[in-house]
Design an enzyme around this catalytic site. Sequence first.
Site, PDB file in Angstrom:
ATOM      1  N   ARG A 131     111.222 -28.882  76.822  1.00  0.00           N
ATOM      2  CA  ARG A 131     109.861 -29.219  77.272  1.00  0.00           C
ATOM      3  C   ARG A 131     109.371 -28.319  78.390  1.00  0.00           C
ATOM      4  NH1 ARG A 131     112.074 -34.206  76.591  1.00  0.00           N
ATOM      5  NH2 ARG A 131     111.402 -35.206  74.661  1.00  0.00           N
ATOM      6  N   GLU A 195      91.173  -3.143  75.575  1.00  0.00           N
ATOM      7  CA  GLU A 195      91.080  -4.333  76.434  1.00  0.00           C
ATOM      8  C   GLU A 195      90.746  -3.929  77.877  1.00  0.00           C
ATOM      9  OE1 GLU A 195      91.202  -7.178  74.850  1.00  0.00           O
ATOM     10  OE2 GLU A 195      92.765  -7.185  73.302  1.00  0.00           O
ATOM     11  N   LYS A 243      90.653 -10.386  84.863  1.00  0.00           N
ATOM     12  CA  LYS A 243      91.153 -11.469  84.021  1.00  0.00           C
ATOM     13  C   LYS A 243      91.641 -12.645  84.867  1.00  0.00           C
ATOM     14  CE  LYS A 243      93.925 -12.935  80.170  1.00  0.00           C
ATOM     15  NZ  LYS A 243      94.707 -12.636  78.980  1.00  0.00           N
ATOM     16  N   GLU A 253      89.939 -22.471  78.993  1.00  0.00           N
ATOM     17  CA  GLU A 253      88.831 -22.001  78.173  1.00  0.00           C
ATOM     18  C   GLU A 253      87.856 -23.109  77.791  1.00  0.00           C
ATOM     19  OE1 GLU A 253      89.902 -18.789  75.516  1.00  0.00           O
ATOM     20  OE2 GLU A 253      88.201 -19.272  74.237  1.00  0.00           O
ATOM     21  N   ASN A 261      86.823 -12.994  75.342  1.00  0.00           N
ATOM     22  CA  ASN A 261      86.819 -12.763  73.891  1.00  0.00           C
ATOM     23  C   ASN A 261      85.736 -11.788  73.459  1.00  0.00           C
ATOM     24  OD1 ASN A 261      88.903 -14.612  73.617  1.00  0.00           O
ATOM     25  ND2 ASN A 261      87.503 -16.329  73.337  1.00  0.00           N
ATOM     26  N   HIS A 268      88.464 -10.093  65.156  1.00  0.00           N
ATOM     27  CA  HIS A 268      89.433 -10.875  64.370  1.00  0.00           C
ATOM     28  C   HIS A 268      89.094 -10.843  62.887  1.00  0.00           C
ATOM     29  CE1 HIS A 268      90.925 -13.429  68.017  1.00  0.00           C
ATOM     30  NE2 HIS A 268      91.622 -12.314  67.863  1.00  0.00           N
TER      31      HIS A 268
HETATM   32  N1  LIG Z   1      98.419 -14.214  75.115  1.00  0.00           N
HETATM   33  C1  LIG Z   1      97.321 -13.538  75.278  1.00  0.00           C
HETATM   34  O1  LIG Z   1      96.506 -13.839  76.137  1.00  0.00           O
HETATM   35  C2  LIG Z   1      97.067 -12.354  74.403  1.00  0.00           C
HETATM   36  C3  LIG Z   1      96.022 -11.472  74.720  1.00  0.00           C
HETATM   37  C4  LIG Z   1      95.849 -10.342  73.933  1.00  0.00           C
HETATM   38  C5  LIG Z   1      96.689 -10.113  72.848  1.00  0.00           C
HETATM   39  N2  LIG Z   1      97.677 -10.986  72.572  1.00  0.00           N
HETATM   40  C6  LIG Z   1      98.616 -10.738  71.458  1.00  0.00           C
HETATM   41  O2  LIG Z   1      99.337  -9.565  71.743  1.00  0.00           O
HETATM   42  C7  LIG Z   1      99.801  -9.009  70.509  1.00  0.00           C
HETATM   43  C8  LIG Z   1      99.610  -7.512  70.539  1.00  0.00           C
HETATM   44  O3  LIG Z   1     100.354  -6.992  71.616  1.00  0.00           O
HETATM   45  P1  LIG Z   1     100.813  -5.469  71.635  1.00  0.00           P
HETATM   46  O4  LIG Z   1      99.656  -4.619  71.301  1.00  0.00           O
HETATM   47  O5  LIG Z   1     101.542  -5.246  72.892  1.00  0.00           O
HETATM   48  O6  LIG Z   1     101.767  -5.391  70.353  1.00  0.00           O
HETATM   49  P2  LIG Z   1     103.372  -5.337  70.225  1.00  0.00           P
HETATM   50  O7  LIG Z   1     104.020  -6.294  71.100  1.00  0.00           O
HETATM   51  O8  LIG Z   1     103.633  -5.419  68.774  1.00  0.00           O
HETATM   52  O9  LIG Z   1     103.701  -3.868  70.739  1.00  0.00           O
HETATM   53  C9  LIG Z   1     103.189  -2.766  70.038  1.00  0.00           C
HETATM   54  C10 LIG Z   1     104.299  -1.830  69.553  1.00  0.00           C
HETATM   55  O10 LIG Z   1     104.740  -1.039  70.653  1.00  0.00           O
HETATM   56  C11 LIG Z   1     106.153  -1.174  70.816  1.00  0.00           C
HETATM   57  N3  LIG Z   1     106.394  -1.057  72.249  1.00  0.00           N
HETATM   58  C12 LIG Z   1     106.043  -1.936  73.213  1.00  0.00           C
HETATM   59  N4  LIG Z   1     106.322  -1.428  74.413  1.00  0.00           N
HETATM   60  C13 LIG Z   1     106.845  -0.205  74.223  1.00  0.00           C
HETATM   61  C14 LIG Z   1     107.301   0.817  75.102  1.00  0.00           C
HETATM   62  N5  LIG Z   1     107.223   0.696  76.419  1.00  0.00           N
HETATM   63  N6  LIG Z   1     107.800   1.952  74.553  1.00  0.00           N
HETATM   64  C15 LIG Z   1     107.828   2.113  73.207  1.00  0.00           C
HETATM   65  N7  LIG Z   1     107.403   1.201  72.333  1.00  0.00           N
HETATM   66  C16 LIG Z   1     106.907   0.031  72.836  1.00  0.00           C
HETATM   67  C17 LIG Z   1     106.512  -2.479  70.193  1.00  0.00           C
HETATM   68  O11 LIG Z   1     107.842  -2.512  69.786  1.00  0.00           O
HETATM   69  C18 LIG Z   1     105.538  -2.534  69.008  1.00  0.00           C
HETATM   70  O12 LIG Z   1     106.052  -1.785  67.944  1.00  0.00           O
HETATM   71  C19 LIG Z   1      99.020  -9.682  69.410  1.00  0.00           C
HETATM   72  O13 LIG Z   1      99.861 -10.578  68.733  1.00  0.00           O
HETATM   73  C20 LIG Z   1      97.931 -10.457  70.147  1.00  0.00           C
HETATM   74  O14 LIG Z   1      97.560 -11.647  69.492  1.00  0.00           O
HETATM   75  C21 LIG Z   1      97.885 -12.094  73.333  1.00  0.00           C
HETATM   76 ZN   LIG Z   2      92.500  -8.939  72.597  1.00  0.00          ZN
END
Ligand SMILES: NC(=O)c1ccc[n+]([C@@H]2O[C@H](COP(=O)([O-])OP(=O)(O)OC[C@H]3O[C@@H](n4cnc5c(N)ncnc54)[C@H](O)[C@@H]3O)[C@@H](O)[C@H]2O)c1
Ligand SMILES: [Zn+2]
Length: 385
Positions: A131, A195, A243, A253, A261, A268
């Site tokens: 939890r 972003e 942020k 939110e 957003n 999306h």
């Molecule tokens: N929680 C939130 O508020 C929020 C906000 C925005 C996005 N998201 C989520 O985040 C996700 C996208 O995140 P992302 O773009 O980081 O994708 P990801 O986590 O898939 O990373 C992108 C790629 O880069 C690689 N990678 C990461 N760091 C690295 C590094 N330092 N060196 C080499 N390779 C590296 C990863 O292995 C992956 O292949 C989505 O699922 C989205 O929905 C969440």
């Molecule tokens: Zn986003």
Amino acid sequence: MMTAALVENDPITATVGLGDRAYDIAIGRGLLSSLGRRIAELKPGAKAAIVTDANVARHYLAHCEAALRAAGIPAVHVIVPAGESSKSVASFEHVCDALIEARVERGDVVVALGGGVVGDLAGFAAASVRRGLDFVQVPTSLLAQVDSSVGGKTGINSRYGKNLIGAFHQPRLVVADTALLDTLPPRQFRAGYAEVAKHGLLGDADYFAWLEANWKDVFSGAPARGTGVAPREYAILKSVQIKAAIVARDEREIGDRALLNLGHTFGHAFEAAAGFSDRLLHGEAVAIGIACAFDFSARRGLLPKAEAERAIRHLAAVGLPTHIRDVPAVTTNADALMELVAQDKKVKRGKLTFILVRGIGASFVARDVDPDEVRAFLAEKLARA
Ligand SMILES: NC(=O)c1ccc[n+]([C@@H]2O[C@H](COP(=O)([O-])OP(=O)(O)OC[C@H]3O[C@@H](n4cnc5c(N)ncnc54)[C@H](O)[C@@H]3O)[C@@H](O)[C@H]2O)c1
Ligand SMILES: [Zn+2]
């Protein structure tokens, strides 16, 4: 503040002001080495469970474990495959099982070492096991450093759509080591930059103007000029501050957290049309979505066309897609895209909610958008492809 705190390699800190759940975001090159000390200060006697993906593990798991060991923190780890497919019920179960098998308890800490995928997955596992376990975000992608590691949204995808299963669970600490971005593939860096630009465009025109002038140094990781903060670190700090201020006002939110957003309702739909695949990364979809939001707002007469064009021009300048036609994967018709828009946002009394703009840095929540107006807009965009 003393200039010493502003020297390039020293950490800079932002705070998310959530009362007794407030936490720091430390930003700087080389900070991963300080992770153990920071966790030991926060939670003396804790052991750690590192959740990471296969790519990040290859680069940084040993470094992370060494940093914990140096502070006397025992650590186990669990590695999931890289990519969005790990935000699944199966991976969630796998991570929860690993945490339970490792006897991670309330006094311990889950460390999310990775991009947004790992942060969302590990955060949700931390929110759920026993939890609620404390967790620390160590974001390794630009997107994670400026966006997903801050604000406490955690979760996984359902077969019915993205992020439909999750929880609000704030981390205890975020450690953003900007040196880790040096190994991030350029396309991923650029997608994360969408972003960054979003934060300026939604609420801070001066910051956006700064990005227009300095984005090349943000991308290259150029050193600070004089005693100031280096451009990449400055951009991460500013984004996180924008942020964090919004999250502190509206954690769940109910109101203007929705401004974050900007570009995402359109975005999306494009992501869904591309099957949430590598053909269109989240940030790339957001860039097209932001361009749509500015274009759509200009058509409504909310801002001059030239100002919308300025916003879109910057996204294009850094190499992000800004037109639906830039993405061959999204070759669907306006009706199909509208279906996806309506799936993302509930239609309330026949109206859609969109984040629109009255100018650069002046976004607002519009709750009165007519679906037919959006459909006509998308049809026109696709027709010109
Ligand atoms: N929680 C939130 O508020 C929020 C906000 C925005 C996005 N998201 C989520 O985040 C996700 C996208 O995140 P992302 O773009 O980081 O994708 P990801 O986590 O898939 O990373 C992108 C790629 O880069 C690689 N990678 C990461 N760091 C690295 C590094 N330092 N060196 C080499 N390779 C590296 C990863 O292995 C992956 O292949 C989505 O699922 C989205 O929905 C969440
Ligand atoms: Zn986003």
